[in-house]
Design an enzyme around this catalytic site. Structure first.
Site: not given
Ligand SMILES: NC(=O)c1ccc[n+]([C@@H]2O[C@H](COP(=O)([O-])OP(=O)(O)OC[C@H]3O[C@@H](n4cnc5c(N)ncnc54)[C@H](OP(=O)(O)O)[C@@H]3O)[C@@H](O)[C@H]2O)c1
Length: 349
Positions: A148, A178, A204, A241, A328
């Site tokens: 992000c 977030s 990164k 951000h 972000n």
């Molecule tokens: N947040 C940001 O700004 C951002 C920016 C760029 C990239 N990312 C990337 O995007 C990804 C998700 O981030 P997030 O912030 O959305 O995380 P998050 O809010 O913690 O959400 C995680 C998601 O993954 C699912 N999950 C967890 N364990 C799992 C498993 N064993 N098998 C299948 N699904 C599973 C969860 O489902 P349940 O609800 O069922 O547990 C939920 O839907 C990460 O790789 C992160 O690095 C995030």
């Protein structure tokens, strides 16, 4: 209509995907996957909804499935992946055998023949897809978007790198909570506070930015040949951000010239009129107290990056500095993947 699904649909980024895909003119959201804790439940029952916008009616009754290609057996064409990085390495490869995977996770970002793309910056990296499919014997493929904070920085650097000789860049970030997901930063750690460390974030930013601004010769990416140093910090802001950027150029320059190049910057997504592409990817503000996350994160529906305090650096030769704000979870995550998918839909599918 192209049928699409979301992996990690109940999470922070997954919810953004759902909001951005609701009433998309080319993509129809038909499948939602998450962990076994959520699989088998109606999406509305499985999800604690975090966004200010209401949960779209169309997704409430979709039954969440397991995150396997077999579970998603309703001929989806593109899957958007927002699963935790440690799971993405295997899950995204499993899906790429048959589906186009547009990923937010970092697991495959810097791998050979897997395009890491910002459509305004390096759309030509999509040419790697043929080699990726041949190498793995896949019908589908993986395309990734950057981290992000990297996306916001790199978008603002593109018109500078294209028009001036850059010698070195320093960036100091103030990143929203977030960005770590809903359970990422405990409130006791961040309220009335600031955390001067985000695991792996500096590495990164430093590697992905040089990769994105590098050159793909049909075989491999040669990273950009300037140096970049990042210092990353978490601040008590929900979304958006902020980054303070310091750039040293090889030669003297006119600051109005830099401003012109930034605010007039347009690229392939604007030429193609892609649905999520902002009219102006970079918005330049003249007020001394802008950009601010609360006021500027939604510029261009969250897809534009706002730059302010653009000025010559009086302390160092041939140098300039500015502050930027980018959303972000929209431009930095879900919106970036959706724009990648729109480009793929236009150019490849
Ligand atoms: N947040 C940001 O700004 C951002 C920016 C760029 C990239 N990312 C990337 O995007 C990804 C998700 O981030 P997030 O912030 O959305 O995380 P998050 O809010 O913690 O959400 C995680 C998601 O993954 C699912 N999950 C967890 N364990 C799992 C498993 N064993 N098998 C299948 N699904 C599973 C969860 O489902 P349940 O609800 O069922 O547990 C939920 O839907 C990460 O790789 C992160 O690095 C995030």
């Amino acid at each position: 209509m192209v049928k699409v699904g979301v992996l990690g649909a109940t999470g922070m980024v997954g919810q953004r995907f759902i909001q951005l895909l609701d009433s998309h003119p080319d993509f129809e959201l038909t499948a939602l996957a998450a962990s076994s804790r959520s699989a088998g439940k109606r999406y509305e029952d499985a999800t604690t909804w975090y966004l200010n916008e209401e949960m779209p009616e169309a997704v409430k009754d979709i039954i969440v499935c397991d995150t396997t290609p077999e579970a998603m057996d309703n001929d989806v064409d593109i899957v958007f992946s927002s699963v935790p990085t440690e799971l993405a390495a295997k899950i995204e490869k499993d899906f790429a055998k048959d589906y186009v995977v547009a990923s937010n996770a970092s697991a495959h970002r810097m791998k050979k023949n897997i395009p890491l793309v910002i459509p305004e910056v390096n759309p030509e990296y999509l040419d790697m897809i043929d080699a990726q499919q041949k190498e793995n014997n896949w019908d589908g493929f993986i395309v990734t978007n950057p981290n992000c904070s990297t996306i916001a920085l790199t978008l603002t650097l593109k018109p500078i790198v294209d028009n001036f000789n850059v010698k070195g860049i320093r960036v100091s970030t103030m990143q929203a909570i977030s960005g770590a997901g809903y359970n990422g930063v405990p409130s006791m750690a961040i309220l009335d506070n600031l955390v001067p460390y985000i695991g792996s974030e500096e590495e990164k930013m430093e590697s992905e930015t040089l990769h994105l601004l590098g050159n793909y010769d049909g075989e491999e990416v040669k990273p950009a040949d300037f140096v970049l140093s990042a210092s990353c910090h978490r601040v008590p802001v929900i979304d958006g951000h902020t980054e303070a950027v310091f750039i040293e150029l090889e030669d003297d320059f006119d600051i109005e010239d830099v401003e012109d190049k930034m605010k007039n910057f347009k690229a392939l997504p604007q030429e193609l009129g892609l649905y999520s592409a902002p009219e102006n990817p970079i918005v330049v503000k003249k007020e001394n107290d802008r950009p601010q996350p609360r006021m500027d994160r939604n510029a261009g529906n969250g897809m534009a990056v706002t730059v302010g305090r653009l000025r010559k650096d009086q302390a160092f030769d041939n140098s300039l500095k500015y502050v930027l704000v980018g959303h972000n979870t929209i431009r930095g995550a879900a919106g970036a993947s959706v724009l990648n998918a729109e480009l793929i839909n236009d150019k490849i599918l």
